[in-house]
Design a protein around this motif. Structure first.
Motif, PDB file in Angstrom:
ATOM      1  N   LEU A   1       7.688 -11.798  -1.611  1.00  0.00           N
ATOM      2  CA  LEU A   1       8.586 -10.686  -1.889  1.00  0.00           C
ATOM      3  C   LEU A   1       9.281 -10.241  -0.618  1.00  0.00           C
ATOM      4  O   LEU A   1       8.875 -10.549   0.488  1.00  0.00           O
ATOM      5  N   THR A   2      10.335  -9.513  -0.763  1.00  0.00           N
ATOM      6  CA  THR A   2      11.116  -9.079   0.392  1.00  0.00           C
ATOM      7  C   THR A   2      10.415  -7.956   1.133  1.00  0.00           C
ATOM      8  O   THR A   2       9.605  -7.230   0.575  1.00  0.00           O
ATOM      9  N   GLU A   3      10.727  -7.835   2.429  1.00  0.00           N
ATOM     10  CA  GLU A   3      10.104  -6.813   3.279  1.00  0.00           C
ATOM     11  C   GLU A   3      10.544  -5.417   2.845  1.00  0.00           C
ATOM     12  O   GLU A   3      11.708  -5.166   2.582  1.00  0.00           O
ATOM     13  N   GLN A   4       9.552  -4.520   2.767  1.00  0.00           N
ATOM     14  CA  GLN A   4       9.831  -3.138   2.406  1.00  0.00           C
ATOM     15  C   GLN A   4       9.596  -2.276   3.643  1.00  0.00           C
ATOM     16  O   GLN A   4       8.504  -2.231   4.182  1.00  0.00           O
ATOM     17  N   SER A   5      10.606  -1.617   4.117  1.00  0.00           N
ATOM     18  CA  SER A   5      10.496  -0.838   5.349  1.00  0.00           C
ATOM     19  C   SER A   5      10.363   0.659   5.089  1.00  0.00           C
ATOM     20  O   SER A   5      10.102   1.427   6.000  1.00  0.00           O
ATOM     21  N   THR A   6      10.544   1.092   3.838  1.00  0.00           N
ATOM     22  CA  THR A   6      10.480   2.511   3.522  1.00  0.00           C
ATOM     23  C   THR A   6       9.053   3.015   3.654  1.00  0.00           C
ATOM     24  O   THR A   6       8.111   2.310   3.339  1.00  0.00           O
ATOM     25  N   LYS A   7       8.901   4.247   4.123  1.00  0.00           N
ATOM     26  CA  LYS A   7       7.592   4.852   4.250  1.00  0.00           C
ATOM     27  C   LYS A   7       7.556   6.165   3.489  1.00  0.00           C
ATOM     28  O   LYS A   7       8.562   6.841   3.323  1.00  0.00           O
ATOM     29  N   GLY A   8       6.366   6.512   3.014  1.00  0.00           N
ATOM     30  CA  GLY A   8       6.177   7.807   2.384  1.00  0.00           C
ATOM     31  C   GLY A   8       5.607   8.778   3.391  1.00  0.00           C
ATOM     32  O   GLY A   8       5.667   8.561   4.594  1.00  0.00           O
ATOM     33  N   LYS A   9       5.010   9.842   2.909  1.00  0.00           N
ATOM     34  CA  LYS A   9       4.372  10.765   3.833  1.00  0.00           C
ATOM     35  C   LYS A   9       2.964  10.252   4.142  1.00  0.00           C
ATOM     36  O   LYS A   9       2.414   9.403   3.436  1.00  0.00           O
ATOM     37  N   THR A  10       2.388  10.745   5.217  1.00  0.00           N
ATOM     38  CA  THR A  10       1.053  10.308   5.605  1.00  0.00           C
ATOM     39  C   THR A  10       0.051  11.437   5.401  1.00  0.00           C
ATOM     40  O   THR A  10       0.375  12.617   5.542  1.00  0.00           O
ATOM     41  N   ILE A  11      -1.179  11.025   5.082  1.00  0.00           N
ATOM     42  CA  ILE A  11      -2.285  11.969   4.938  1.00  0.00           C
ATOM     43  C   ILE A  11      -3.399  11.535   5.885  1.00  0.00           C
ATOM     44  O   ILE A  11      -3.439  10.386   6.333  1.00  0.00           O
ATOM     45  N   THR A  12      -4.293  12.455   6.191  1.00  0.00           N
ATOM     46  CA  THR A  12      -5.406  12.186   7.095  1.00  0.00           C
ATOM     47  C   THR A  12      -6.722  12.288   6.325  1.00  0.00           C
ATOM     48  O   THR A  12      -6.945  13.253   5.599  1.00  0.00           O
ATOM     49  N   ILE A  13      -7.566  11.271   6.517  1.00  0.00           N
ATOM     50  CA  ILE A  13      -8.899  11.254   5.913  1.00  0.00           C
ATOM     51  C   ILE A  13      -9.893  11.080   7.057  1.00  0.00           C
ATOM     52  O   ILE A  13      -9.846  10.087   7.780  1.00  0.00           O
ATOM     53  N   GLU A  14     -10.808  12.035   7.201  1.00  0.00           N
ATOM     54  CA  GLU A  14     -11.683  12.042   8.377  1.00  0.00           C
ATOM     55  C   GLU A  14     -13.148  12.191   8.010  1.00  0.00           C
ATOM     56  O   GLU A  14     -13.527  13.065   7.227  1.00  0.00           O
ATOM     57  N   SER A  15     -13.969  11.291   8.587  1.00  0.00           N
ATOM     58  CA  SER A  15     -15.422  11.410   8.490  1.00  0.00           C
ATOM     59  C   SER A  15     -15.956  11.780   9.863  1.00  0.00           C
ATOM     60  O   SER A  15     -15.187  12.159  10.758  1.00  0.00           O
ATOM     61  N   ASP A  16     -17.257  11.647  10.075  1.00  0.00           N
ATOM     62  CA  ASP A  16     -17.813  11.979  11.382  1.00  0.00           C
ATOM     63  C   ASP A  16     -17.529  10.908  12.424  1.00  0.00           C
ATOM     64  O   ASP A  16     -17.616  11.164  13.628  1.00  0.00           O
ATOM     65  N   VAL A  17     -17.162   9.682  11.979  1.00  0.00           N
ATOM     66  CA  VAL A  17     -16.912   8.592  12.934  1.00  0.00           C
ATOM     67  C   VAL A  17     -15.512   8.013  12.833  1.00  0.00           C
ATOM     68  O   VAL A  17     -15.085   7.285  13.729  1.00  0.00           O
ATOM     69  N   LEU A  18     -14.793   8.334  11.769  1.00  0.00           N
ATOM     70  CA  LEU A  18     -13.480   7.731  11.527  1.00  0.00           C
ATOM     71  C   LEU A  18     -12.435   8.776  11.186  1.00  0.00           C
ATOM     72  O   LEU A  18     -12.732   9.750  10.484  1.00  0.00           O
ATOM     73  N   ARG A  19     -11.220   8.569  11.662  1.00  0.00           N
ATOM     74  CA  ARG A  19     -10.073   9.352  11.195  1.00  0.00           C
ATOM     75  C   ARG A  19      -8.977   8.368  10.809  1.00  0.00           C
ATOM     76  O   ARG A  19      -8.436   7.653  11.652  1.00  0.00           O
ATOM     77  N   LEU A  20      -8.679   8.317   9.512  1.00  0.00           N
ATOM     78  CA  LEU A  20      -7.681   7.404   8.990  1.00  0.00           C
ATOM     79  C   LEU A  20      -6.379   8.132   8.717  1.00  0.00           C
ATOM     80  O   LEU A  20      -6.377   9.286   8.262  1.00  0.00           O
ATOM     81  N   THR A  21      -5.289   7.439   8.981  1.00  0.00           N
ATOM     82  CA  THR A  21      -3.974   7.912   8.559  1.00  0.00           C
ATOM     83  C   THR A  21      -3.478   6.960   7.490  1.00  0.00           C
ATOM     84  O   THR A  21      -3.359   5.752   7.733  1.00  0.00           O
ATOM     85  N   VAL A  22      -3.209   7.514   6.309  1.00  0.00           N
ATOM     86  CA  VAL A  22      -2.847   6.699   5.147  1.00  0.00           C
ATOM     87  C   VAL A  22      -1.439   7.068   4.700  1.00  0.00           C
ATOM     88  O   VAL A  22      -1.109   8.247   4.544  1.00  0.00           O
ATOM     89  N   ASP A  23      -0.616   6.049   4.496  1.00  0.00           N
ATOM     90  CA  ASP A  23       0.746   6.233   3.986  1.00  0.00           C
ATOM     91  C   ASP A  23       0.680   6.289   2.467  1.00  0.00           C
ATOM     92  O   ASP A  23       0.154   5.375   1.826  1.00  0.00           O
ATOM     93  N   THR A  24       1.201   7.344   1.884  1.00  0.00           N
ATOM     94  CA  THR A  24       1.143   7.461   0.422  1.00  0.00           C
ATOM     95  C   THR A  24       2.021   6.427  -0.275  1.00  0.00           C
ATOM     96  O   THR A  24       1.847   6.174  -1.467  1.00  0.00           O
ATOM     97  N   LEU A  25       2.957   5.821   0.446  1.00  0.00           N
ATOM     98  CA  LEU A  25       3.735   4.715  -0.105  1.00  0.00           C
ATOM     99  C   LEU A  25       2.919   3.432   0.078  1.00  0.00           C
ATOM    100  O   LEU A  25       2.837   2.876   1.155  1.00  0.00           O
ATOM    101  N   GLY A  26       2.270   3.010  -0.973  1.00  0.00           N
ATOM    102  CA  GLY A  26       1.426   1.828  -0.929  1.00  0.00           C
ATOM    103  C   GLY A  26      -0.027   2.133  -0.660  1.00  0.00           C
ATOM    104  O   GLY A  26      -0.903   1.304  -0.908  1.00  0.00           O
ATOM    105  N   GLY A  27      -0.309   3.295  -0.096  1.00  0.00           N
ATOM    106  CA  GLY A  27      -1.695   3.614   0.225  1.00  0.00           C
ATOM    107  C   GLY A  27      -2.231   2.777   1.375  1.00  0.00           C
ATOM    108  O   GLY A  27      -3.433   2.476   1.424  1.00  0.00           O
ATOM    109  N   ASP A  28      -1.355   2.398   2.329  1.00  0.00           N
ATOM    110  CA  ASP A  28      -1.759   1.574   3.461  1.00  0.00           C
ATOM    111  C   ASP A  28      -2.396   2.431   4.551  1.00  0.00           C
ATOM    112  O   ASP A  28      -1.969   3.565   4.787  1.00  0.00           O
TER     113      ASP A  28
END
Length: 545
Positions: free
Chosen positions: A61-88
């Motif tokens: 498939l063709t490259e998708q460059s669009t991004k959504g907003k990002t959310i932060t998910i944090e545990s005691d050892v990890l802090r993830l930033t997740v793009d709501t577009l695709g959930g990456d």
């Protein structure tokens, strides 16, 4: 064999090992192909996308460059930033690891910025896939920030998309103290038609060269596990030359770097396809799962796991079969693993990795002591026999065969093994190499302090004090040799060996230099004790004149 020759053999083995390691980095044809592929990558036409082709698709498939907003998910050892577009997952901060020594900033593993793209993507493709040519799934979330509470052991964050009567929920589950993230899809089909989707997960990384120096080379690239290969590296140059495509039950796909790894672990009970591709200076490795059908008014869950964190051997072994093999000890793994277990056990008692290294050295030298004693006893006897051997040389002249026969007879009578010094040396070198790879791979030693100026045993001594002390100990050990070298050329070579070792060890991890220094000091003490006992027993009086 005298100790000077032992030092020479050790030096030759060490130099050969370092030359081979550096050749692998600089002149190996595969590495050269990688460099060429990286140089050409910006000029390539896009051949990959954020979304892989499904099993029944004919082209990517063709490259998708669009991004959504990002959310932060944090545990005691990890802090993830997740793009709501695709959930990456576009960023992962390891909260228990500093970015640099004494830094207050956490180590950033996954990241997406101007310098590097290193992200973990996943989605659903296929007939009713929500990640398609026209765009990625745009999920809805209830908040922008999610954090594991002090009284929680698990944090669950759902991302929801409703489309054509079907509710797709992508759920991230983080557990306390864990880098193993559950990423599950729940498809609730409220439509009148059967829904057909296929899951995928992939790691994308900018094509870069492995870093490090000749003494501490590091690998950055792909790796995977399948039913036919428990663990295999698949470097960026291999990706550029040929796309990987392996059908296997279970398995996993990863990107490795020094001390850390990111990997997708699909459903281990399913048949998966492992694949790679490169385009626009980015390499991708991932998996494609089997097609899942969801009947009308029914629900299905597709499971997968994402690891983004340190090479924690015990935790990785629990996460997936053979995942702990990403801690790559090379051919010396059968020595490195028990040595690392011994090292961690001693560290648990003394709470200092430097003291633990000294403890391991004492244990190793104690185990090898019978061989060391036999070595120096043989060397002492050889020294005492030198006058008789010289007499034989004068008596037999050029009759080499007779000379050899008489020498063998003499060795047998006096119970001397002229090669008695070889075995300890041959055993010590694999142990050294095993410890070398342990320091290269064991994340527990990263930023591990000793005392004083040594604040990171996995890095070189900033003031080169340990290498200089090591060189001095080697020089002293050489001077204590019971059999001085008579040949002027050999003498110069042997006098240069401590200098050569010192120069090499300037770039070695300080923990490894500490091991070698401690080993030399113990050898000096053992040698002195052995010769003193031999003199007390009057060894020279028992050797025939």
């Amino acid at each position: 064999m005298n100790s000077n020759r032992s030092l020479l053999i050790m030096g030759l083995l060490l130099v050969s090992f370092l030359i081979f390691t550096q050749w692998q980095q600089d002149y190996n044809p595969e590495i050269q192909a990688q460099k060429q592929a990286q140089a050409q990558a910006p000029q390539q036409v896009a051949q990959s996308s954020d979304v892989p082709a499904s099993s029944n698709a004919s082209s990517p498939l063709t490259e998708q460059s669009t991004k959504g907003k990002t959310i932060t998910i944090e545990s005691d050892v990890l802090r993830l930033t997740v793009d709501t577009l695709g959930g990456d997952v576009v960023d992962s901060d390891l909260l228990k690891f500093n970015a640099e020594l004494n830094s207050q900033n956490p180590f950033e593993l996954l990241q997406d910025n101007e310098k590097i793209q290193y992200i973990a993507q996943s989605g659903l493709v296929g007939k009713n896939g929500i990640d398609t040519n026209s765009g990625r799934a745009q999920y809805q979330v209830t908040a922008d920030n999610f954090r594991l509470a002090d009284d929680q052991n698990e944090l669950t964050v759902p991302l929801v998309l409703e489309k054509d009567g079907v509710t797709y929920t992508k759920t991230f589950t983080l557990k306390r103290g864990s880098y193993d993230i559950a990423v599950n899809y729940t498809i609730k089909n409220n439509s009148a038609e059967t829904v057909e989707v296929q899951p995928y997960g992939q790691i994308k990384h900018t094509l870069i060269e492995s870093s490090g120096n000749f003494a501490m080379p590091t690998y950055t690239g792909g790796a995977y596990s399948s039913s036919e290969a428990n663990y295999k590296k698949y470097s960026f140059d291999e990706m550029a030359k040929a796309n990987l495509s392996i059908d296997t039950k279970a398995g996993w796909a990863a990107i490795l770097q020094h001390y850390f790894v990111s990997a997708w672990i699909p459903n281990q009970d399913a048949e998966n396809n492992l694949y790679t591709r490169t385009a626009n200076g980015v390499g991708t490795i991932g998996y494609r799962g089997p097609i899942t059908q969801v009947a009308p008014n029914s629900e299905a869950t597709i499971k997968s796991n994402l690891w983004t964190g340190p090479k924690d051997q015990d935790a990785m072994a629990a996460a997936a079969n053979n995942f702990d093999l990403t801690v790559d000890y090379g051919w010396a793994w059968f020595i490195a693993k028990p040595l690392f277990m011994l090292l961690t056990f001693i560290q648990s008692l003394v709470t200092n990795w430097g003291i633990a290294i000294i403890g391991v050295t004492i244990v190793v030298k104690t185990i090898l002591y019978p061989l060391t004693k036999a070595q120096y006893t043989s060397m002492a006897k050889m020294r005492m026999l030198q006058p008789r051997i010289q007499e034989m040389r004068e008596r037999f002249g050029d009759d080499r065969q007779r000379m050899s026969q008489e020498m063998m007879k003499l060795y047998k009578e006096e119970k001397v093994n002229p090669m008695g010094g070889c075995l300890p040396i041959l055993l010590q070198m694999p142990i050294f190499i095993a410890l070398y790879w342990t320091f290269m791979e064991a994340v527990e030693l990263r930023h591990a302090p000793f005392f004083g100026w040594i604040q990171d045993l996995s890095a070189q001594d900033p003031y080169y004090i340990l290498p200089l002390l090591m060189g001095g100990s080697m020089f002293l050990l050489q001077k204590m040799s019971p059999t001085p070298v008579a040949d002027p050329v050999q003498q110069k070579v042997m006098n240069f060996m401590p200098v050569l070792f010192t120069v090499f060890f300037l770039w070695f991890p300080s923990g490894l230099v500490l091991y070698w220094l401690t080993s030399n000091l113990i050898t000096i003490a053992q040698q002195w004790l052995i010769y003193r006992n031999l003199e007390k027993k009057g060894l020279h009086t028992r050797v025939k004149k």
